[in-house]
Design an enzyme around this catalytic site. Structure first.
Site, PDB file in Angstrom:
ATOM      1  N   CYS A 119     -27.684 -38.196  26.319  1.00 17.84           N
ATOM      2  CA  CYS A 119     -26.829 -37.708  27.444  1.00 17.84           C
ATOM      3  C   CYS A 119     -26.657 -38.379  28.690  1.00 17.84           C
ATOM      4  O   CYS A 119     -27.870 -39.017  29.003  1.00 17.84           O
ATOM      5  CB  CYS A 119     -26.112 -36.413  26.930  1.00 17.84           C
ATOM      6  SG  CYS A 119     -25.286 -36.272  25.664  1.00 17.84           S
ATOM      7  N   ASP A 120     -25.901 -38.052  29.794  1.00 19.88           N
ATOM      8  CA  ASP A 120     -25.695 -38.607  30.934  1.00 19.88           C
ATOM      9  C   ASP A 120     -26.947 -38.732  31.672  1.00 19.88           C
ATOM     10  O   ASP A 120     -27.317 -39.934  32.329  1.00 19.88           O
ATOM     11  CB  ASP A 120     -24.656 -38.002  31.758  1.00 19.88           C
ATOM     12  CG  ASP A 120     -23.284 -37.845  31.031  1.00 19.88           C
ATOM     13  OD1 ASP A 120     -23.259 -38.099  29.914  1.00 19.88           O
ATOM     14  OD2 ASP A 120     -22.350 -37.695  31.839  1.00 19.88           O
ATOM     15  N   CYS A 192     -20.106 -38.240  23.789  1.00 21.15           N
ATOM     16  CA  CYS A 192     -18.701 -38.308  23.716  1.00 21.15           C
ATOM     17  C   CYS A 192     -18.154 -39.760  23.664  1.00 21.15           C
ATOM     18  O   CYS A 192     -18.554 -40.647  24.415  1.00 21.15           O
ATOM     19  CB  CYS A 192     -18.062 -37.609  24.905  1.00 21.15           C
ATOM     20  SG  CYS A 192     -18.443 -35.706  24.763  1.00 21.15           S
ATOM     21  N   SER A 469     -17.166 -37.814  36.382  1.00 18.07           N
ATOM     22  CA  SER A 469     -17.290 -37.913  34.922  1.00 18.07           C
ATOM     23  C   SER A 469     -16.944 -39.352  34.502  1.00 18.07           C
ATOM     24  O   SER A 469     -15.986 -39.912  35.283  1.00 18.07           O
ATOM     25  CB  SER A 469     -16.730 -36.911  34.076  1.00 18.07           C
ATOM     26  OG  SER A 469     -16.793 -37.476  32.735  1.00 18.07           O
TER      27      SER A 469
END
Length: 553
Positions: A119-120, A192, A469
Protein backbone atom coordinates in the site's frame (compact mmCIF):
# COMPACT_ATOMS: atom_id res chain seq x y z
CA UNK A 1 28.82 -12.94 2.81
CA UNK A 2 27.57 -10.02 4.91
CA UNK A 3 25.96 -12.51 7.28
CA UNK A 4 29.42 -13.86 8.14
CA UNK A 5 29.57 -10.88 10.51
CA UNK A 6 27.09 -12.69 12.77
CA UNK A 7 27.81 -16.38 12.12
CA UNK A 8 31.50 -17.10 11.40
CA UNK A 9 34.39 -17.55 13.84
CA UNK A 10 34.76 -18.34 17.53
CA UNK A 11 34.14 -14.68 18.36
CA UNK A 12 30.66 -15.08 16.91
CA UNK A 13 29.78 -18.11 19.03
CA UNK A 14 27.42 -15.98 21.19
CA UNK A 15 25.70 -14.75 18.04
CA UNK A 16 25.34 -18.28 16.73
CA UNK A 17 23.89 -19.44 20.04
CA UNK A 18 21.03 -17.00 19.53
CA UNK A 19 20.53 -18.19 15.96
CA UNK A 20 20.37 -21.74 17.30
CA UNK A 21 17.73 -20.51 19.76
CA UNK A 22 15.65 -19.60 16.71
CA UNK A 23 15.92 -23.17 15.47
CA UNK A 24 18.37 -22.58 12.62
CA UNK A 25 20.71 -25.44 11.75
CA UNK A 26 24.36 -25.29 10.76
CA UNK A 27 23.28 -26.26 7.25
CA UNK A 28 20.92 -23.27 7.04
CA UNK A 29 23.53 -20.90 8.44
CA UNK A 30 26.00 -21.88 5.74
CA UNK A 31 23.62 -20.43 3.14
CA UNK A 32 22.92 -16.74 2.38
CA UNK A 33 20.60 -15.22 4.99
CA UNK A 34 17.82 -13.45 3.10
CA UNK A 35 15.72 -10.91 5.00
CA UNK A 36 12.05 -11.17 4.07
CA UNK A 37 10.44 -7.85 4.96
CA UNK A 38 6.75 -8.67 5.28
CA UNK A 39 4.20 -5.89 5.69
CA UNK A 40 1.46 -8.32 6.70
CA UNK A 41 -1.18 -7.00 9.10
CA UNK A 42 -4.88 -7.40 9.82
CA UNK A 43 -6.05 -3.80 9.30
CA UNK A 44 -5.02 -3.07 5.68
CA UNK A 45 -6.99 -4.96 2.97
CA UNK A 46 -3.95 -4.78 0.70
CA UNK A 47 -1.87 -6.55 3.34
CA UNK A 48 -4.13 -9.27 4.69
CA UNK A 49 -2.76 -11.74 2.12
CA UNK A 50 0.91 -10.93 2.62
CA UNK A 51 1.42 -13.84 5.00
CA UNK A 52 0.74 -16.14 2.03
CA UNK A 53 2.99 -14.07 -0.23
CA UNK A 54 5.76 -14.27 2.38
CA UNK A 55 5.38 -18.04 2.67
CA UNK A 56 5.70 -18.36 -1.11
CA UNK A 57 8.75 -16.08 -1.16
CA UNK A 58 10.38 -18.16 1.57
CA UNK A 59 9.66 -21.33 -0.38
CA UNK A 60 11.39 -19.82 -3.41
CA UNK A 61 14.41 -18.77 -1.35
CA UNK A 62 14.81 -22.28 0.08
CA UNK A 63 14.41 -23.84 -3.36
CA UNK A 64 17.26 -21.69 -4.67
CA UNK A 65 19.62 -22.43 -1.78
CA UNK A 66 19.07 -19.53 0.62
CA UNK A 67 17.77 -19.24 4.16
CA UNK A 68 14.81 -16.89 4.61
CA UNK A 69 14.47 -14.80 7.79
CA UNK A 70 11.26 -12.79 8.09
CA UNK A 71 10.71 -9.54 9.96
CA UNK A 72 7.89 -6.96 9.74
CA UNK A 73 7.26 -3.51 8.33
CA UNK A 74 4.31 -1.32 9.28
CA UNK A 75 1.64 0.00 6.91
CA UNK A 76 -1.33 2.37 7.16
CA UNK A 77 -4.55 1.92 5.17
CA UNK A 78 -5.14 5.38 3.72
CA UNK A 79 -8.83 4.65 3.15
CA UNK A 80 -9.43 3.77 6.79
CA UNK A 81 -7.27 6.70 7.93
CA UNK A 82 -9.13 9.11 5.60
CA UNK A 83 -11.22 11.99 6.89
CA UNK A 84 -9.93 12.21 10.45
CA UNK A 85 -6.71 12.88 12.40
CA UNK A 86 -5.38 9.46 11.41
CA UNK A 87 -4.57 10.68 7.91
CA UNK A 88 -1.87 12.92 9.40
CA UNK A 89 -0.05 9.69 10.25
CA UNK A 90 0.00 8.22 6.73
CA UNK A 91 2.75 10.00 4.77
CA UNK A 92 4.97 10.13 7.84
CA UNK A 93 5.11 6.33 8.00
CA UNK A 94 7.12 6.30 4.78
CA UNK A 95 10.17 7.48 6.71
CA UNK A 96 9.45 5.28 9.72
CA UNK A 97 9.37 2.27 7.38
CA UNK A 98 12.66 3.23 5.74
CA UNK A 99 14.38 3.93 9.06
CA UNK A 100 13.14 0.80 10.85
CA UNK A 101 14.09 -1.43 7.91
CA UNK A 102 17.56 0.11 7.84
CA UNK A 103 17.93 -0.60 11.56
CA UNK A 104 16.84 -4.23 11.27
CA UNK A 105 19.01 -5.00 8.24
CA UNK A 106 22.24 -3.48 9.52
CA UNK A 107 21.75 -4.89 13.02
CA UNK A 108 21.38 -8.44 11.67
CA UNK A 109 23.62 -8.30 8.57
CA UNK A 110 21.44 -9.94 5.93
CA UNK A 111 22.97 -10.94 2.60
CA UNK A 112 19.92 -9.93 0.57
CA UNK A 113 16.36 -8.71 0.96
CA UNK A 114 12.92 -9.44 -0.44
CA UNK A 115 10.57 -6.55 0.23
CA UNK A 116 6.86 -7.49 0.44
CA UNK A 117 4.83 -4.25 0.45
CA UNK A 118 1.53 -3.31 -1.09
CA UNK A 119 0.00 0.00 0.00
CA UNK A 120 0.64 3.68 -0.43
CA UNK A 121 3.58 4.66 1.82
CA UNK A 122 4.78 1.14 2.41
CA UNK A 123 6.08 0.73 -1.15
CA UNK A 124 8.12 3.97 -1.34
CA UNK A 125 9.35 3.53 2.24
CA UNK A 126 10.83 0.14 1.38
CA UNK A 127 12.25 1.46 -1.91
CA UNK A 128 13.94 4.23 0.08
CA UNK A 129 15.39 1.62 2.43
CA UNK A 130 16.59 -0.50 -0.50
CA UNK A 131 18.48 2.42 -2.00
CA UNK A 132 19.91 3.45 1.36
CA UNK A 133 21.11 -0.05 2.30
CA UNK A 134 22.30 -1.06 -1.18
CA UNK A 135 22.45 -4.81 -0.65
CA UNK A 136 20.87 -7.16 -3.23
CA UNK A 137 17.12 -6.54 -3.02
CA UNK A 138 13.98 -7.43 -4.95
CA UNK A 139 10.30 -6.53 -4.48
CA UNK A 140 7.12 -8.61 -4.60
CA UNK A 141 3.92 -6.73 -3.81
CA UNK A 142 0.66 -8.27 -2.61
CA UNK A 143 -1.15 -7.32 -5.81
CA UNK A 144 -4.25 -5.28 -6.66
CA UNK A 145 -7.85 -5.87 -5.61
CA UNK A 146 -10.39 -6.98 -8.19
CA UNK A 147 -13.00 -4.41 -9.19
CA UNK A 148 -16.39 -4.62 -7.52
CA UNK A 149 -19.69 -5.14 -9.27
CA UNK A 150 -23.07 -3.54 -8.54
CA UNK A 151 -26.42 -5.29 -8.89
CA UNK A 152 -26.99 -3.80 -12.34
CA UNK A 153 -23.67 -5.22 -13.56
CA UNK A 154 -21.64 -2.01 -13.47
CA UNK A 155 -18.12 -2.39 -12.11
CA UNK A 156 -17.13 -0.20 -9.21
CA UNK A 157 -14.25 0.70 -6.93
CA UNK A 158 -13.22 2.75 -3.89
CA UNK A 159 -13.30 6.13 -5.68
CA UNK A 160 -16.95 5.49 -6.60
CA UNK A 161 -17.62 4.67 -2.95
CA UNK A 162 -16.29 8.03 -1.75
CA UNK A 163 -18.21 9.87 -4.45
CA UNK A 164 -21.38 8.03 -3.40
CA UNK A 165 -21.16 9.85 -0.05
CA UNK A 166 -21.15 13.17 -1.92
CA UNK A 167 -24.11 12.04 -3.99
CA UNK A 168 -25.97 11.18 -0.77
CA UNK A 169 -25.38 14.68 0.60
CA UNK A 170 -26.53 16.12 -2.74
CA UNK A 171 -29.76 14.14 -2.47
CA UNK A 172 -29.10 12.13 -5.64
CA UNK A 173 -28.43 8.81 -3.87
CA UNK A 174 -30.33 7.33 -0.96
CA UNK A 175 -28.99 5.35 2.01
CA UNK A 176 -29.68 2.04 0.29
CA UNK A 177 -27.65 3.19 -2.69
CA UNK A 178 -24.73 4.09 -0.43
CA UNK A 179 -25.03 0.67 1.22
CA UNK A 180 -24.82 -1.06 -2.15
CA UNK A 181 -21.53 0.69 -2.91
CA UNK A 182 -20.32 0.00 0.62
CA UNK A 183 -20.83 -3.73 0.22
CA UNK A 184 -19.45 -4.04 -3.33
CA UNK A 185 -16.71 -1.45 -3.88
CA UNK A 186 -13.92 -3.51 -2.30
CA UNK A 187 -14.72 -7.19 -2.99
CA UNK A 188 -11.34 -8.85 -2.37
CA UNK A 189 -8.04 -8.38 -0.60
CA UNK A 190 -5.42 -6.33 -2.43
CA UNK A 191 -4.50 -2.73 -3.10
CA UNK A 192 -7.61 -0.83 -4.27
CA UNK A 193 -8.44 -1.66 -7.87
CA UNK A 194 -7.78 1.60 -9.76
CA UNK A 195 -4.56 3.41 -10.68
CA UNK A 196 -4.38 4.79 -7.17
CA UNK A 197 -1.16 5.42 -5.25
CA UNK A 198 -0.42 1.85 -4.15
CA UNK A 199 -0.87 0.41 -7.64
CA UNK A 200 0.98 3.37 -9.15
CA UNK A 201 4.00 2.71 -6.96
CA UNK A 202 3.89 -1.06 -7.50
CA UNK A 203 3.85 -0.47 -11.26
CA UNK A 204 6.71 2.02 -11.02
CA UNK A 205 8.71 -0.44 -8.91
CA UNK A 206 8.46 -2.75 -11.90
CA UNK A 207 9.28 0.07 -14.33
CA UNK A 208 12.38 1.13 -12.42
CA UNK A 209 13.67 -2.45 -12.53
CA UNK A 210 13.27 -3.54 -8.89
CA UNK A 211 10.58 -6.21 -9.40
CA UNK A 212 9.70 -9.02 -11.78
CA UNK A 213 7.06 -8.80 -14.51
CA UNK A 214 3.54 -8.65 -13.06
CA UNK A 215 4.49 -7.10 -9.72
CA UNK A 216 2.18 -4.14 -10.32
CA UNK A 217 -0.75 -5.83 -12.00
CA UNK A 218 -1.32 -9.53 -11.18
CA UNK A 219 -4.43 -9.50 -8.94
CA UNK A 220 -3.94 -10.39 -5.29
CA UNK A 221 -6.36 -13.31 -5.45
CA UNK A 222 -4.84 -15.00 -8.50
CA UNK A 223 -2.57 -18.00 -7.98
CA UNK A 224 -0.18 -16.37 -10.45
CA UNK A 225 0.64 -13.96 -7.59
CA UNK A 226 1.93 -16.89 -5.49
CA UNK A 227 4.00 -18.17 -8.40
CA UNK A 228 5.45 -14.68 -8.83
CA UNK A 229 6.35 -14.67 -5.14
CA UNK A 230 8.15 -18.01 -5.45
CA UNK A 231 10.11 -16.80 -8.48
CA UNK A 232 10.97 -13.62 -6.58
CA UNK A 233 12.37 -15.75 -3.75
CA UNK A 234 14.43 -17.74 -6.20
CA UNK A 235 15.70 -14.62 -7.94
CA UNK A 236 17.04 -12.93 -4.81
CA UNK A 237 19.49 -15.79 -4.34
CA UNK A 238 20.74 -15.16 -7.90
CA UNK A 239 21.09 -11.45 -7.18
CA UNK A 240 23.18 -12.25 -4.09
CA UNK A 241 25.39 -14.62 -6.09
CA UNK A 242 25.88 -12.03 -8.85
CA UNK A 243 26.10 -9.13 -6.34
CA UNK A 244 23.57 -7.05 -8.28
CA UNK A 245 22.56 -4.23 -5.95
CA UNK A 246 19.82 -1.57 -5.94
CA UNK A 247 22.18 1.22 -6.95
CA UNK A 248 23.19 -0.81 -10.00
CA UNK A 249 19.51 -0.63 -10.98
CA UNK A 250 18.18 2.64 -9.50
CA UNK A 251 20.20 4.93 -11.76
CA UNK A 252 19.28 8.37 -13.14
CA UNK A 253 18.22 6.67 -16.38
CA UNK A 254 16.00 4.23 -14.46
CA UNK A 255 14.27 7.07 -12.63
CA UNK A 256 13.72 8.82 -15.96
CA UNK A 257 12.17 5.59 -17.26
CA UNK A 258 9.91 5.44 -14.20
CA UNK A 259 8.73 9.02 -14.66
CA UNK A 260 8.02 8.30 -18.32
CA UNK A 261 5.95 5.22 -17.46
CA UNK A 262 4.22 7.31 -14.78
CA UNK A 263 3.04 9.74 -17.45
CA UNK A 264 1.94 6.98 -19.81
CA UNK A 265 -0.03 5.12 -17.11
CA UNK A 266 -1.65 8.23 -15.59
CA UNK A 267 -0.41 7.49 -12.09
CA UNK A 268 -1.33 9.12 -8.79
CA UNK A 269 0.02 12.60 -8.06
CA UNK A 270 1.63 11.07 -4.96
CA UNK A 271 4.34 9.71 -7.24
CA UNK A 272 5.58 13.31 -7.43
CA UNK A 273 6.33 13.02 -3.69
CA UNK A 274 7.68 9.49 -3.67
CA UNK A 275 9.95 9.34 -6.73
CA UNK A 276 12.03 12.34 -5.58
CA UNK A 277 12.31 10.85 -2.08
CA UNK A 278 13.43 7.46 -3.39
CA UNK A 279 15.83 9.11 -5.83
CA UNK A 280 17.28 11.18 -2.98
CA UNK A 281 18.23 7.97 -1.15
CA UNK A 282 19.89 6.72 -4.35
CA UNK A 283 21.91 9.93 -4.71
CA UNK A 284 19.84 11.07 -7.70
CA UNK A 285 18.12 14.45 -7.87
CA UNK A 286 14.66 14.67 -9.40
CA UNK A 287 13.55 18.22 -10.06
CA UNK A 288 9.79 18.72 -10.16
CA UNK A 289 10.31 20.66 -13.40
CA UNK A 290 11.40 17.41 -15.07
CA UNK A 291 7.83 16.18 -14.89
CA UNK A 292 6.56 18.72 -17.43
CA UNK A 293 9.49 18.12 -19.74
CA UNK A 294 8.86 14.36 -19.69
CA UNK A 295 5.09 14.86 -19.97
CA UNK A 296 5.47 17.11 -22.99
CA UNK A 297 6.65 14.24 -25.17
CA UNK A 298 5.12 11.21 -23.39
CA UNK A 299 1.63 10.21 -24.57
CA UNK A 300 -0.92 9.14 -21.95
CA UNK A 301 -1.82 5.56 -22.93
CA UNK A 302 -4.05 4.38 -20.06
CA UNK A 303 -7.22 5.68 -18.41
CA UNK A 304 -7.72 3.40 -15.44
CA UNK A 305 -10.00 4.46 -12.58
CA UNK A 306 -10.41 7.20 -11.46
CA UNK A 307 -9.64 8.64 -14.93
CA UNK A 308 -11.74 5.98 -16.68
CA UNK A 309 -13.77 2.84 -16.15
CA UNK A 310 -11.04 0.21 -16.43
CA UNK A 311 -9.11 -1.43 -13.60
CA UNK A 312 -5.84 -3.13 -12.72
CA UNK A 313 -7.07 -6.57 -13.77
CA UNK A 314 -7.72 -5.10 -17.24
CA UNK A 315 -4.19 -3.70 -17.41
CA UNK A 316 -2.81 -7.14 -16.48
CA UNK A 317 -4.90 -8.74 -19.21
CA UNK A 318 -3.56 -6.24 -21.74
CA UNK A 319 0.04 -7.13 -20.95
CA UNK A 320 0.74 -5.08 -17.85
CA UNK A 321 3.57 -2.63 -17.35
CA UNK A 322 5.86 -4.35 -19.90
CA UNK A 323 3.26 -3.80 -22.64
CA UNK A 324 3.10 -0.10 -21.75
CA UNK A 325 6.88 0.12 -21.81
CA UNK A 326 7.02 -1.70 -25.13
CA UNK A 327 4.73 0.95 -26.65
CA UNK A 328 7.00 3.68 -25.27
CA UNK A 329 10.08 2.12 -26.89
CA UNK A 330 8.48 2.71 -30.29
CA UNK A 331 9.28 6.41 -29.79
CA UNK A 332 12.60 5.66 -28.08
CA UNK A 333 11.28 7.18 -24.84
CA UNK A 334 12.99 4.66 -22.56
CA UNK A 335 16.61 3.76 -21.87
CA UNK A 336 16.49 0.03 -22.53
CA UNK A 337 20.11 -0.53 -21.42
CA UNK A 338 19.13 -0.22 -17.74
CA UNK A 339 19.88 -3.24 -15.53
CA UNK A 340 16.96 -4.90 -13.72
CA UNK A 341 16.46 -7.51 -10.99
CA UNK A 342 16.10 -10.19 -13.67
CA UNK A 343 19.84 -9.83 -14.17
CA UNK A 344 19.04 -8.68 -17.69
CA UNK A 345 18.57 -5.25 -19.24
CA UNK A 346 15.17 -3.68 -19.72
CA UNK A 347 15.52 -4.23 -23.46
CA UNK A 348 16.10 -7.95 -22.98
CA UNK A 349 13.07 -8.15 -20.66
CA UNK A 350 10.85 -6.53 -23.29
CA UNK A 351 11.74 -8.95 -26.09
CA UNK A 352 8.56 -10.62 -27.33
CA UNK A 353 6.25 -8.41 -25.25
CA UNK A 354 3.12 -7.20 -27.01
CA UNK A 355 0.07 -5.07 -26.30
CA UNK A 356 -2.81 -7.55 -26.03
CA UNK A 357 -5.62 -4.98 -25.77
CA UNK A 358 -5.28 -1.61 -27.54
CA UNK A 359 -8.47 -0.40 -25.85
CA UNK A 360 -6.84 -0.66 -22.40
CA UNK A 361 -3.30 0.30 -23.45
CA UNK A 362 -3.66 2.70 -26.33
CA UNK A 363 -1.07 2.28 -29.12
CA UNK A 364 1.59 4.96 -29.11
CA UNK A 365 0.10 6.51 -32.26
CA UNK A 366 -3.44 6.66 -30.81
CA UNK A 367 -3.06 7.88 -27.21
CA UNK A 368 -5.70 9.32 -24.90
CA UNK A 369 -3.62 12.51 -25.06
CA UNK A 370 -0.29 13.52 -26.53
CA UNK A 371 0.99 14.59 -23.14
CA UNK A 372 1.38 12.66 -19.90
CA UNK A 373 -1.03 12.11 -17.04
CA UNK A 374 0.48 14.62 -14.60
CA UNK A 375 1.19 18.33 -14.91
CA UNK A 376 3.17 20.68 -12.67
CA UNK A 377 1.76 24.19 -12.49
CA UNK A 378 3.66 27.30 -11.41
CA UNK A 379 2.76 30.91 -10.74
CA UNK A 380 2.52 33.37 -7.90
CA UNK A 381 0.23 31.03 -5.97
CA UNK A 382 2.79 28.20 -6.17
CA UNK A 383 6.23 29.66 -6.80
CA UNK A 384 7.89 26.26 -6.40
CA UNK A 385 5.13 24.34 -8.12
CA UNK A 386 1.97 22.31 -7.54
CA UNK A 387 0.67 19.10 -9.09
CA UNK A 388 -2.50 17.94 -10.87
CA UNK A 389 -3.51 14.61 -12.43
CA UNK A 390 -4.54 16.19 -15.72
CA UNK A 391 -5.64 12.87 -17.22
CA UNK A 392 -8.50 12.82 -14.66
CA UNK A 393 -9.65 16.44 -15.21
CA UNK A 394 -12.83 17.19 -17.14
CA UNK A 395 -12.10 19.04 -20.42
CA UNK A 396 -14.14 22.07 -19.33
CA UNK A 397 -11.93 22.49 -16.23
CA UNK A 398 -8.56 22.44 -17.97
CA UNK A 399 -8.74 26.24 -18.02
CA UNK A 400 -10.72 27.89 -15.24
CA UNK A 401 -10.98 31.15 -13.35
CA UNK A 402 -13.10 31.68 -10.29
CA UNK A 403 -13.40 33.19 -6.82
CA UNK A 404 -11.46 31.66 -3.94
CA UNK A 405 -13.38 29.98 -1.14
CA UNK A 406 -10.79 29.81 1.63
CA UNK A 407 -10.53 27.21 4.42
CA UNK A 408 -7.76 26.69 6.94
CA UNK A 409 -8.41 22.97 7.30
CA UNK A 410 -9.91 20.03 5.39
CA UNK A 411 -12.62 19.67 8.04
CA UNK A 412 -13.93 23.20 7.50
CA UNK A 413 -13.98 22.70 3.73
CA UNK A 414 -15.89 19.41 3.99
CA UNK A 415 -18.52 21.04 6.21
CA UNK A 416 -19.03 23.84 3.66
CA UNK A 417 -19.26 21.41 0.73
CA UNK A 418 -21.82 19.20 2.43
CA UNK A 419 -23.78 22.32 3.48
CA UNK A 420 -23.97 23.23 -0.25
CA UNK A 421 -22.12 26.49 0.29
CA UNK A 422 -19.79 25.82 -2.66
CA UNK A 423 -21.17 27.02 -5.99
CA UNK A 424 -20.33 26.29 -9.61
CA UNK A 425 -17.27 28.28 -10.66
CA UNK A 426 -15.73 28.42 -7.17
CA UNK A 427 -12.11 27.58 -6.42
CA UNK A 428 -11.88 25.88 -3.03
CA UNK A 429 -8.59 26.64 -1.24
CA UNK A 430 -7.55 24.38 1.65
CA UNK A 431 -4.36 25.45 3.40
CA UNK A 432 -2.25 24.66 6.48
CA UNK A 433 -2.43 20.99 5.48
CA UNK A 434 1.10 20.70 4.04
CA UNK A 435 3.99 18.60 5.37
CA UNK A 436 4.77 21.10 8.15
CA UNK A 437 1.38 22.75 8.53
CA UNK A 438 -0.73 19.60 8.78
CA UNK A 439 1.54 18.30 10.03
CA UNK A 440 1.76 15.23 7.84
CA UNK A 441 0.17 16.46 4.58
CA UNK A 442 -3.22 14.78 4.67
CA UNK A 443 -4.84 13.38 1.55
CA UNK A 444 -7.98 15.22 0.48
CA UNK A 445 -10.08 12.42 -1.01
CA UNK A 446 -13.12 13.35 1.06
CA UNK A 447 -13.53 16.93 -0.25
CA UNK A 448 -12.65 16.05 -3.85
CA UNK A 449 -15.07 13.12 -3.82
CA UNK A 450 -17.72 15.30 -2.22
CA UNK A 451 -17.31 17.87 -5.00
CA UNK A 452 -17.61 15.21 -7.72
CA UNK A 453 -20.39 13.31 -5.95
CA UNK A 454 -22.45 16.49 -5.62
CA UNK A 455 -22.21 17.12 -9.34
CA UNK A 456 -19.62 19.92 -9.16
CA UNK A 457 -16.67 18.05 -10.69
CA UNK A 458 -17.03 19.92 -14.00
CA UNK A 459 -17.37 23.39 -12.45
CA UNK A 460 -15.37 23.60 -9.18
CA UNK A 461 -11.60 23.42 -8.64
CA UNK A 462 -9.80 22.58 -5.40
CA UNK A 463 -6.31 23.81 -4.50
CA UNK A 464 -4.35 22.73 -1.44
CA UNK A 465 -0.90 22.53 0.09
CA UNK A 466 -1.99 19.06 1.19
CA UNK A 467 -2.18 16.15 -1.20
CA UNK A 468 -4.70 13.86 -2.87
CA UNK A 469 -5.45 10.18 -2.94
CA UNK A 470 -4.74 8.42 -6.21
CA UNK A 471 -8.52 7.92 -6.26
CA UNK A 472 -9.09 11.66 -6.67
CA UNK A 473 -10.36 13.02 -9.98
CA UNK A 474 -11.29 16.49 -11.17
CA UNK A 475 -9.45 19.82 -11.11
CA UNK A 476 -7.75 18.92 -7.84
CA UNK A 477 -4.41 20.70 -7.51
CA UNK A 478 -2.17 19.70 -4.62
CA UNK A 479 1.34 19.98 -3.20
CA UNK A 480 1.26 23.79 -3.42
CA UNK A 481 4.79 24.90 -2.57
CA UNK A 482 5.83 26.81 -0.56
CA UNK A 483 3.06 25.69 1.78
CA UNK A 484 1.06 28.08 3.94
CA UNK A 485 2.91 27.20 7.16
CA UNK A 486 6.18 28.12 5.45
CA UNK A 487 4.83 31.52 4.38
CA UNK A 488 3.83 30.56 0.86
CA UNK A 489 1.43 32.84 -0.96
CA UNK A 490 -1.41 30.37 -0.45
CA UNK A 491 -1.44 31.70 3.15
CA UNK A 492 -2.30 35.16 1.80
CA UNK A 493 -5.35 34.23 -0.28
CA UNK A 494 -8.57 35.94 0.87
CA UNK A 495 -12.19 34.99 0.28
CA UNK A 496 -13.31 36.12 -3.18
CA UNK A 497 -9.84 36.60 -4.71
CA UNK A 498 -9.81 35.48 -8.33
CA UNK A 499 -7.64 32.45 -9.10
CA UNK A 500 -6.72 31.53 -12.67
CA UNK A 501 -5.86 27.93 -13.57
CA UNK A 502 -4.37 26.98 -16.94
CA UNK A 503 -3.44 23.29 -16.87
CA UNK A 504 -2.28 23.03 -20.53
CA UNK A 505 -0.21 26.17 -19.98
CA UNK A 506 1.12 24.83 -16.63
CA UNK A 507 0.16 28.11 -14.89
CA UNK A 508 -1.69 29.01 -11.70
CA UNK A 509 -2.14 32.64 -10.70
CA UNK A 510 -3.68 34.54 -7.82
CA UNK A 511 -5.10 37.70 -9.42
CA UNK A 512 -3.77 40.00 -6.71
CA UNK A 513 -1.03 42.58 -7.20
CA UNK A 514 2.44 42.10 -5.75
CA UNK A 515 1.91 45.25 -3.67
CA UNK A 516 -1.27 43.89 -2.12
CA UNK A 517 0.37 40.53 -1.42
CA UNK A 518 3.24 42.29 0.34
CA UNK A 519 0.82 44.30 2.43
CA UNK A 520 -0.98 41.11 3.43
CA UNK A 521 2.33 39.42 4.25
CA UNK A 522 3.24 42.14 6.72
CA UNK A 523 0.03 41.36 8.63
CA UNK A 524 0.28 37.57 8.35
CA UNK A 525 0.91 35.50 11.44
CA UNK A 526 1.41 31.76 11.10
CA UNK A 527 -1.00 29.86 13.33
CA UNK A 528 0.59 27.61 15.97
CA UNK A 529 1.11 23.95 15.04
CA UNK A 530 -2.01 21.85 15.51
CA UNK A 531 0.01 18.99 17.02
CA UNK A 532 2.90 19.89 19.30
CA UNK A 533 3.91 16.55 20.83
CA UNK A 534 5.09 13.14 19.67
CA UNK A 535 6.32 11.98 16.29
CA UNK A 536 4.36 14.52 14.23
CA UNK A 537 5.92 17.42 16.15
CA UNK A 538 9.40 16.08 15.38
CA UNK A 539 8.40 15.39 11.78
CA UNK A 540 7.18 18.97 11.27
CA UNK A 541 10.58 20.30 12.35
CA UNK A 542 12.53 18.09 9.95
CA UNK A 543 10.37 17.74 6.82
CA UNK A 544 11.15 19.51 3.56
CA UNK A 545 8.57 21.05 1.22
CA UNK A 546 6.41 18.91 -1.06
CA UNK A 547 8.28 19.95 -4.19
CA UNK A 548 11.40 18.31 -2.68
CA UNK A 549 9.51 15.09 -1.94
CA UNK A 550 8.70 15.87 1.71
CA UNK A 551 11.97 14.23 2.74
CA UNK A 552 13.34 14.49 6.27
CA UNK A 553 16.34 16.77 6.37
Amino acid sequence: MLSDQVKIGVERAPNRSLLYALGYTDEELQKPLIGVVSSYNEIVPGHMNLDKIADAVKAGIRAAGGTPVMFPAIAVCDGIAMGHVGMKYSLVTRDLIADSTEAMVIAHQFDGLVMIPNCDKNVPGLLMAAARLNIPTIFCSGGPMLAGRLEDGRRTCLSHMFEAVGAYHAGTLDADGVKEYEENACPTCGSCSGMYTANSMNCLTEAIGMALKGNGTIPAVWSARLRLAKHTGMQIVELVKKNIRPLDIMTPAAFHNAETVDMALGCSTNTMLHLPAIAHEAGVTIDLNQANEISSHTPNLCHLAPAGNTFMEDLEGAGGVPAVMKELTKLNLLDTSCMTVTGKTLGENLEGVRNRNPEIIRPIDNPFSKTGGIAVLKGNLALDGCVVKQSAVAPEMMVHEGPARVFDSEDDAIAAIYARKILPGDVVVIRYEGPKGGPGMREMLNPTSAICGMGLGESVALITDGRFSGATRGASIGHVSPEAAAGGNIALVEEGDLISIDIPGCRIELKVSDEELEARRRKWVCPPPRIQTGYLARYAKLVSSADKGAILQ
